[in-house]
Design an enzyme around this catalytic site. Structure first.
Site, PDB file in Angstrom:
ATOM      1  N   VAL A   1       0.690  -1.298  -0.166  1.00 36.43           N
ATOM      2  CA  VAL A   1      -0.031   0.099  -0.106  1.00 36.43           C
ATOM      3  C   VAL A   1       0.917   1.315  -0.064  1.00 36.43           C
ATOM      4  CG1 VAL A   1      -1.769   1.284   1.336  1.00 36.43           C
ATOM      5  CG2 VAL A   1      -1.820  -1.378   1.237  1.00 36.43           C
TER       6      VAL A   1
ATOM      7  N   THR B   1       3.711   1.525  -1.525  1.00 37.83           N
ATOM      8  CA  THR B   1       4.376   1.761  -2.724  1.00 37.83           C
ATOM      9  C   THR B   1       2.838   2.480  -3.730  1.00 37.83           C
ATOM     10  OG1 THR B   1       5.825  -0.119  -2.617  1.00 37.83           O
ATOM     11  CG2 THR B   1       5.166   0.637  -4.907  1.00 37.83           C
TER      12      THR B   1
ATOM     13  N   LYS C   1      -6.608  -1.351   9.952  1.00 38.79           N
ATOM     14  CA  LYS C   1      -7.778  -1.736  10.677  1.00 38.79           C
ATOM     15  C   LYS C   1      -7.496  -2.350  12.098  1.00 38.79           C
ATOM     16  CE  LYS C   1      -7.075  -4.527   7.199  1.00 38.79           C
ATOM     17  NZ  LYS C   1      -6.486  -4.365   5.921  1.00 38.79           N
TER      18      LYS C   1
ATOM     19  N   GLU D   1     -10.171   5.809   5.903  1.00 38.28           N
ATOM     20  CA  GLU D   1     -10.591   5.347   4.666  1.00 38.28           C
ATOM     21  C   GLU D   1     -10.192   3.922   4.192  1.00 38.28           C
ATOM     22  OE1 GLU D   1     -13.647   4.719   2.709  1.00 38.28           O
ATOM     23  OE2 GLU D   1     -13.837   7.015   2.815  1.00 38.28           O
TER      24      GLU D   1
ATOM     25  N   GLU E   1      -2.568 -15.107   3.037  1.00 39.01           N
ATOM     26  CA  GLU E   1      -1.271 -15.164   3.157  1.00 39.01           C
ATOM     27  C   GLU E   1      -0.740 -16.663   3.892  1.00 39.01           C
ATOM     28  OE1 GLU E   1      -0.290 -11.786   5.806  1.00 39.01           O
ATOM     29  OE2 GLU E   1      -2.145 -11.027   5.342  1.00 39.01           O
TER      30      GLU E   1
ATOM     31  N   ASP F   1      -9.941 -10.293  10.287  1.00 41.41           N
ATOM     32  CA  ASP F   1     -10.173  -9.076   9.519  1.00 41.41           C
ATOM     33  C   ASP F   1     -11.404  -8.416   9.443  1.00 41.41           C
ATOM     34  OD1 ASP F   1      -8.542  -7.282   7.625  1.00 41.41           O
ATOM     35  OD2 ASP F   1      -9.931  -8.161   6.245  1.00 41.41           O
TER      36      ASP F   1
ATOM     37  N   LYS G   1     -12.702  -4.431  10.631  1.00 42.38           N
ATOM     38  CA  LYS G   1     -13.327  -3.344   9.781  1.00 42.38           C
ATOM     39  C   LYS G   1     -14.729  -3.340  10.201  1.00 42.38           C
ATOM     40  CE  LYS G   1     -10.374  -5.054   5.931  1.00 42.38           C
ATOM     41  NZ  LYS G   1     -10.564  -6.121   4.831  1.00 42.38           N
TER      42      LYS G   1
END
Lengths: 439, 439
Positions: free
Chosen positions: A16, A18, A107, A131, A192, A203, A207
């Site tokens: 992210v 990059t 998150k 965001e 992963e 995850d 969120k």
């Protein structure tokens, strides 16, 4: 007077990071035309600054020392993209105390330590942009805070983990089992090596914590989220669901019922007619129902360098516009928002929710089994909508599938416990919550 | 210091005016909690203030004289909800000159007179909110201006007229003809007595003008939009489309190709696998592709008192937050945005676009017809992907359906002209542009 240059420091030069750097460099002219502001990438900190990231970076902006940019008086916005709790949390808190605005995609950190971070930001009069922490490039945070600001939020249903959605889609389309779909996801880089966070709903729960806080003005309460992953789902369940007119999706759900806030992540049967059932592969979507706007849905890529970078830069621009105005008067102030406005609230335990249910019982192929099982369901006020029983295996067990009308989760848990103790039931019962209209 | 009261005046107490008033009154506490600002509905102007709107309005706020609120020094934001060009335009310009911010849902006015209105607003340092002018409750304006601010917009595809989408959905689901579907839409209040704006693509073109201006930083140029309505579509075409794997939707399309901006509204064949093909009934959806974010889609109700009111109030709140900050320093200033930033641009004529095409030829049932037609297509470099020919009618004409690969519209127009002159072709050829991957 307009100060038209905003300086950015990025901590974390991974995927992210990059993407964000690339976007700030490549689309800087476009953004300047649109906003009148020059956003300048001043520093990037990462432990590894030798690795080729496939992007041309102006000389002298790479550093291995995050403190260098956190303490740089010229940097206006610190972008945290390393993920995880430590040292991300310390970096962010230090940046805030240095009166820097912060943008983060983290998150896990916000869901578990967000209250402390937002409090510190309020104290120091700086903004936290997040965001990119939910649903990648989809501007769902902005939609909830601004676009739907006039609405009481009735419910939010999100497919907000691309990995698990990819696995379920693959199991559905190619009739493969979970383990094989996971392997393919890993091979493609969608999952992963340790896929726990994605496939166990962690995850999604991170969120959801953020979405729930914004929707209902409650603190971030990750520990209160009910979590159930997709590892128990078999291709047989997906086929039964299909026969009944449903897709199985890992949904993150938050809604108000009887004054209590529900927060739950679990595999869910979604009717084929619902648009969200068509959201496949690594794509994310968030369905939001407001009391004024009614049903709305927001769809896009939930991960990836450029989609997530798009959200990071949108936050940078929003904060940049605010700084730009403040500079005029040399003043800073806090911004009211809808993060927390409830003083009283109740979180519902999963036992207290109501839903429709799909059961797959492992019944021995003997006379009277259906009658015993349905008898117990009836005792717990669980009323049956459909039954599928097929296949015969002499002496073995067969799947007996039951779809229910609305029932109380507490009753379901008790009924399943009793049913699983029957001698004619050979294995633990699997149940999946079902969305849709009573029919 | 915070000025925490913002006064609102609404001109037009029709459907959207009533929804907006209801929302301001009913959800005012929620909005105050979220923003720290009191939004007070101070006046509503309408020629008819006797009619029962089914809503309890505080005494003394109704007036028949719009000037009363345009000239009221205490009113901060004037909300124009009467629609049409006159007198809406004069009301808005007068409000702007009185230094009032304006919120409007008036797409026809903005599409045709918007450049003048925005110029006047810039001159007077006031804001124009127009979220409600496109796609009702879906915050698509905010998404384009802010959420995707970091992106070059590749393309926008919108179902942004609920009436025509309802009609096409009904024709598809129930195999009825256009005229009957229109009648049903009128009976349900989805279509007006004079449905021209909706079914001829005019309303969609108004909205597309606004989306195109935001996406590409060009002026509002309604006259440059190519418009084609849905009146020629038959249930037979819908059936052929379905057989080929497509739905027919009225799409509003804007995209960049070879440096030119395309702006076009026409019935379009959309592959069944595309999410937007599943957007049915009166619902709207806007698909936006950005260079960073990739594919995104935004879905919801495009009309109605409360959904549109939701967008109007979101604009009011956004402007209120800005006023609130300005009051602190007694200063006003213009806001840069992405309305217009291109100094040079090229609009593509419809003849210059490329697309795939569906043709329905009315061919006499004679030997050699397919050969003649395909010969002409070949002469114009239009290459055939699929053909459907069935049914026989001795001496009569049969539909001959051809799906093409990518072709130039100019070639298509010329080929059709030539084909329609063949003696073996009994009626005008119908063609529909086709989206999707070349296959």
């Amino acid at each position: 007077m307009n100060r038209s240059v905003i300086s950015i420091g990025i901590i974390g030069f991974g995927t992210v990071g990059t993407g964000t750097a690339r976007l700030l460099l490549q689309n800087s002219n476009l953004i300047k035309k649109r906003t009148g502001i020059d956003f300048v990438l001043k520093k990037i900190a990462d432990l590894d600054i030798k690795k080729d990231r496939g992007i041309k970076i102006p000389e002298g902006i790479l550093t291995t020392d995050a403190a260098e940019l956190i303490n740089d008086p010229d940097i206006d916005i610190v972008v945290e993209l390393i993920g995880g709790i430590h040292p991300a949390k310390d970096f962010i808190l230090q940046a805030i105390r240095n009166k820097k605005h912060v943008v983060t995609a983290n998150k896990a950190l916000l869901a578990t330590k967000g209250n402390e971070i937002f409090e510190e930001a309020d104290k120091n009069g700086v903004e936290i942009g997040f965001e990119a922490s939910v649903a990648g490039g989809i501007p769902i945070i902005k939609v909830l805070r601004e676009g739907l600001v006039a609405n009481n939020i009735i419910a939010v249903y999100g497919i907000i983990n691309g990995t698990s959605n990819y696995i379920l889609t693959k199991m559905t389309d190619e009739k493969v089992e979970f383990a094989d779909a996971l392997k393919e996801a890993q091979r493609l880089g969608y999952a992963e090596a340790d896929p726990t966070f994605d496939i166990e709903g962690i995850d999604s729960a991170h969120k959801l914590t953020i979405l729930s806080s914004l929707s209902y003005g409650i603190p971030l309460m990750y520990d209160e989220v009910y979590k159930e992953g997709i590892t128990k789902i078999t291709s047989q369940d997906i086929e039964f669901a299909s026969e009944l007119g449903y897709k199985i999706k890992l949904l993150a759900i938050t809604k108000l019922s009887d004054g209590g806030v529900e927060m739950r992540v679990h595999p869910t049967m979604v009717p084929n007619e619902y648009l969200i059932s068509k959201v496949d592969g690594v794509f994310n979507a968030v369905y939001v129902e407001g009391d004024a706007v009614g049903a709305t849905m927001y769809y896009g890529r939930g991960a990836g360098d450029m989609p997530t970078g798009s959200a990071v830069v949108a936050d940078i621009v929003d904060i940049g516009k605010k700084i730009d105005k403040r500079q005029e008067t040399e003043g800073r102030r806090q911004t009211a928002d809808n993060r927390q406005h409830r003083t009283e609230f109740k979180i519902k335990k999963i036992e207290d929710i109501e839903s429709m249910y799909y059961f797959r019982f492992s019944a021995l192929d003997q006379p009277g089994v259906l009658s015993k099982i349905s008898g117990i369901l009836g005792n717990y006020n669980i009323s049956i909508a459909s039954v599928i029983q097929k296949g015969r295996r002499i002496g073995g067990s067969v799947p007996l599938v039951v779809l229910t009308h609305m029932a109380k989760e507490r009753d379901v848990l008790n009924a399943v416990k009793e049913i699983d103790n029957l001698t004619v039931v050979s294995d633990k019962t699997l149940f999946i919550r079902v969305e849709g209209k009573e029919g």
